[in-house]
Write a protein that holds these residues in place. Structure first.
Motif, PDB file in Angstrom:
ATOM      1  N   MET A  49       0.857  -1.184   0.000  1.00 56.80           N
ATOM      2  CA  MET A  49       0.000   0.000   0.000  1.00 56.80           C
ATOM      3  C   MET A  49       0.899   1.243   0.000  1.00 56.80           C
ATOM      4  SD  MET A  49      -2.996   1.204   2.715  1.00 56.80           S
ATOM      5  CE  MET A  49      -1.882   1.475   4.110  1.00 56.80           C
ATOM      6  N   ASN A  50       0.697   2.119  -0.964  1.00 60.96           N
ATOM      7  CA  ASN A  50       1.494   3.345  -1.074  1.00 60.96           C
ATOM      8  C   ASN A  50       0.616   4.547  -0.722  1.00 60.96           C
ATOM      9  OD1 ASN A  50       3.654   5.044  -1.717  1.00 60.96           O
ATOM     10  ND2 ASN A  50       2.935   5.312  -3.815  1.00 60.96           N
ATOM     11  N   VAL A  51       1.020   5.287   0.314  1.00 60.89           N
ATOM     12  CA  VAL A  51       0.292   6.481   0.748  1.00 60.89           C
ATOM     13  C   VAL A  51       1.098   7.701   0.304  1.00 60.89           C
ATOM     14  CG1 VAL A  51      -0.632   7.753   2.719  1.00 60.89           C
ATOM     15  CG2 VAL A  51      -0.657   5.246   2.724  1.00 60.89           C
ATOM     16  N   GLU A  52       0.567   8.437  -0.648  1.00 61.97           N
ATOM     17  CA  GLU A  52       1.311   9.538  -1.256  1.00 61.97           C
ATOM     18  C   GLU A  52       1.242  10.824  -0.451  1.00 61.97           C
ATOM     19  OE1 GLU A  52       0.012   9.917  -5.272  1.00 61.97           O
ATOM     20  OE2 GLU A  52       0.630   7.887  -5.826  1.00 61.97           O
ATOM     21  N   LYS A  53       0.253  10.929   0.443  1.00 69.67           N
ATOM     22  CA  LYS A  53       0.090  12.140   1.244  1.00 69.67           C
ATOM     23  C   LYS A  53      -0.566  11.748   2.559  1.00 69.67           C
ATOM     24  CE  LYS A  53      -2.003  16.763   1.005  1.00 69.67           C
ATOM     25  NZ  LYS A  53      -2.816  17.692   0.175  1.00 69.67           N
ATOM     26  N   ASP A  54      -0.177  12.428   3.663  1.00 70.07           N
ATOM     27  CA  ASP A  54      -0.803  12.155   4.958  1.00 70.07           C
ATOM     28  C   ASP A  54      -2.319  12.176   4.803  1.00 70.07           C
ATOM     29  OD1 ASP A  54       1.794  12.340   5.755  1.00 70.07           O
ATOM     30  OD2 ASP A  54       1.523  14.027   7.120  1.00 70.07           O
ATOM     31  N   THR A  55      -2.988  11.162   5.317  1.00 67.67           N
ATOM     32  CA  THR A  55      -4.422  11.058   5.081  1.00 67.67           C
ATOM     33  C   THR A  55      -5.080  10.205   6.169  1.00 67.67           C
ATOM     34  OG1 THR A  55      -6.098  10.482   3.413  1.00 67.67           O
ATOM     35  CG2 THR A  55      -4.216   8.997   3.611  1.00 67.67           C
ATOM     36  N   ILE A  56      -6.346   9.929   6.001  1.00 67.43           N
ATOM     37  CA  ILE A  56      -7.097   9.034   6.876  1.00 67.43           C
ATOM     38  C   ILE A  56      -7.596   7.858   6.038  1.00 67.43           C
ATOM     39  CG2 ILE A  56      -9.152   8.767   8.334  1.00 67.43           C
ATOM     40  CD1 ILE A  56      -8.978  11.729   8.979  1.00 67.43           C
ATOM     41  N   ILE A  57      -7.443   6.637   6.562  1.00 67.47           N
ATOM     42  CA  ILE A  57      -8.046   5.473   5.933  1.00 67.47           C
ATOM     43  C   ILE A  57      -9.078   4.879   6.883  1.00 67.47           C
ATOM     44  CG2 ILE A  57      -6.066   4.966   4.454  1.00 67.47           C
ATOM     45  CD1 ILE A  57      -5.247   2.783   6.412  1.00 67.47           C
ATOM     46  N   PHE A  58      -9.967   4.066   6.337  1.00 69.01           N
ATOM     47  CA  PHE A  58     -11.079   3.505   7.101  1.00 69.01           C
ATOM     48  C   PHE A  58     -11.004   1.981   6.985  1.00 69.01           C
ATOM     49  CE2 PHE A  58     -12.037   7.582   5.239  1.00 69.01           C
ATOM     50  CZ  PHE A  58     -12.471   8.331   6.331  1.00 69.01           C
ATOM     51  N   ILE A  59     -11.000   1.284   8.119  1.00 68.87           N
ATOM     52  CA  ILE A  59     -10.681  -0.142   8.148  1.00 68.87           C
ATOM     53  C   ILE A  59     -11.842  -0.953   8.714  1.00 68.87           C
ATOM     54  CG2 ILE A  59      -9.082  -1.874   9.055  1.00 68.87           C
ATOM     55  CD1 ILE A  59      -7.061   0.464   9.392  1.00 68.87           C
ATOM     56  N   ASN A  60     -12.158  -2.052   8.019  1.00 64.88           N
ATOM     57  CA  ASN A  60     -13.135  -3.002   8.506  1.00 64.88           C
ATOM     58  C   ASN A  60     -12.578  -4.405   8.291  1.00 64.88           C
ATOM     59  OD1 ASN A  60     -15.460  -4.888   8.488  1.00 64.88           O
ATOM     60  ND2 ASN A  60     -16.676  -3.027   8.733  1.00 64.88           N
ATOM     61  N   ALA A  61     -12.456  -5.189   9.359  1.00 69.90           N
ATOM     62  CA  ALA A  61     -11.888  -6.535   9.271  1.00 69.90           C
ATOM     63  C   ALA A  61     -12.909  -7.540   9.794  1.00 69.90           C
ATOM     64  CB  ALA A  61     -10.599  -6.623  10.079  1.00 69.90           C
ATOM     65  N   TYR A  62     -13.277  -8.507   8.932  1.00 70.15           N
ATOM     66  CA  TYR A  62     -14.294  -9.499   9.270  1.00 70.15           C
ATOM     67  C   TYR A  62     -13.715 -10.906   9.174  1.00 70.15           C
ATOM     68  CZ  TYR A  62     -18.059 -12.812   8.243  1.00 70.15           C
ATOM     69  OH  TYR A  62     -18.874 -13.913   8.231  1.00 70.15           O
ATOM     70  N   LYS A  63     -14.088 -11.778  10.096  1.00 72.75           N
ATOM     71  CA  LYS A  63     -13.715 -13.195  10.049  1.00 72.75           C
ATOM     72  C   LYS A  63     -14.949 -14.027  10.338  1.00 72.75           C
ATOM     73  CE  LYS A  63     -12.517 -13.380  14.957  1.00 72.75           C
ATOM     74  NZ  LYS A  63     -11.504 -13.719  15.969  1.00 72.75           N
ATOM     75  N   ASP A  64     -15.033 -15.248   9.760  1.00 75.83           N
ATOM     76  CA  ASP A  64     -16.177 -16.081  10.098  1.00 75.83           C
ATOM     77  C   ASP A  64     -15.872 -16.920  11.329  1.00 75.83           C
ATOM     78  OD1 ASP A  64     -15.033 -18.570   9.480  1.00 75.83           O
ATOM     79  OD2 ASP A  64     -15.899 -18.660   7.483  1.00 75.83           O
ATOM     80  N   GLU A  65     -16.878 -17.603  11.837  1.00 72.60           N
ATOM     81  CA  GLU A  65     -16.757 -18.278  13.128  1.00 72.60           C
ATOM     82  C   GLU A  65     -15.843 -19.505  13.079  1.00 72.60           C
ATOM     83  OE1 GLU A  65     -20.926 -20.826  12.566  1.00 72.60           O
ATOM     84  OE2 GLU A  65     -20.779 -19.239  14.073  1.00 72.60           O
TER      85      GLU A  65
END
Length: 244
Positions: A49-65
């Motif tokens: 992942m290349n971040v070209e400028k200071d920023t905000i990202i939004f993360i969602n991580a899902y796993k099944d049972e």
């Protein structure tokens, strides 16, 4: 130059500036990068992942049972973890993360006795963040393998300049015997170590001098077994050619 000529140049400059601002505005929108998949045994997958400028990202991580243990991580190029979560069994709201410009690694690794699914979503602004970009300095060698009874697998690695490589490796069966060795042209080992049963952890950093190497994974198990390893490297200086 007469007044009409000067006025024309000013008008052209204004139109150009307005066009650039409009184009930039068109490219600045929110998009989701989705790392979705399934696995059984042990598993590891990394992306750049290349971040070209200071920023905000939004993360969602899902796993099944079915997943017994899983780790979703974002690391910098030195292997330092800047974000880590075990994920949720249902798709909750996104978490916000302020992230400075730079190059990063998205990593998913886990252990499951049954086939299991996961979903790792990264919301990002398209003009600030990109993934698996050809311009990235780094690349990743991912290897997820299952075998029964015996395995002897080789990968060839050519290192064009003294380099540092990040390495992670683990196995799914505590009773299995699996070894990883990295051997140079003179037969000297720079790595010769056993795979451990899966546990959460960080990458090891190994110094690899310039030269040609053979990476060998050799092991045996009484029943079906899974192992995983991946290596993060500067793609300008390290090349892989796998064969079995």
């Amino acid at each position: 130059m007469n007044k009409k000529g000067i006025a024309f140049l000013i008008l052209c400059a204004f139109v150009l500036t307005l066009t650039m601002a409009f184009v930039k505005g068109k490219n600045h929108f929110l998009q989701v990068y989705d790392m979705k998949g399934s696995f059984e045994g042990v598993y590891s997958l990394s992306k750049t992942m290349n971040v070209e400028k200071d920023t905000i990202i939004f993360i969602n991580a899902y796993k099944d049972e079915n997943i017994l243990s899983v780790d979703f991580k974002i690391l910098d190029i030195n292997g330092t973890i800047i974000f880590q979560t075990e994920g949720k069994n249902e798709k909750k709201d996104y978490e916000e993360l302020k992230i400075p410009s730079g190059e990063y690694i998205l990593n998913i690794e886990g252990y499951s006795e049954k086939n299991a699914t996961y979903d790792f979503n990264i919301g990002h602004y398209t003009d600030f963040v990109n993934f698996n970009n050809n311009n990235s300095k780094f690349d990743i060698f991912n290897s997820n393998v299952s075998f029964s009874k015996f395995i002897d697998l080789n990968h060839e690695m050519n290192v064009l300049k003294d380099s540092k490589i990040l390495l992670r490796k683990f196995k799914s069966n505590k009773e299995s015997d699996i070894n990883l060795s990295i051997v140079n042209e003179n037969g000297d080992s720079i790595i010769d170590s056993d795979f451990n049963f899966y546990s959460k952890g960080n990458y090891s950093i190994i110094d690899v001098p310039k030269g040609n190497y053979r990476i060998n994974v050799k092991g045996n198990a009484d029943e079906k077994n899974f192992y995983s390893f991946n290596m993060i490297y500067e793609k300008e200086f390290v090349e892989f050619d796998s064969n079995q």
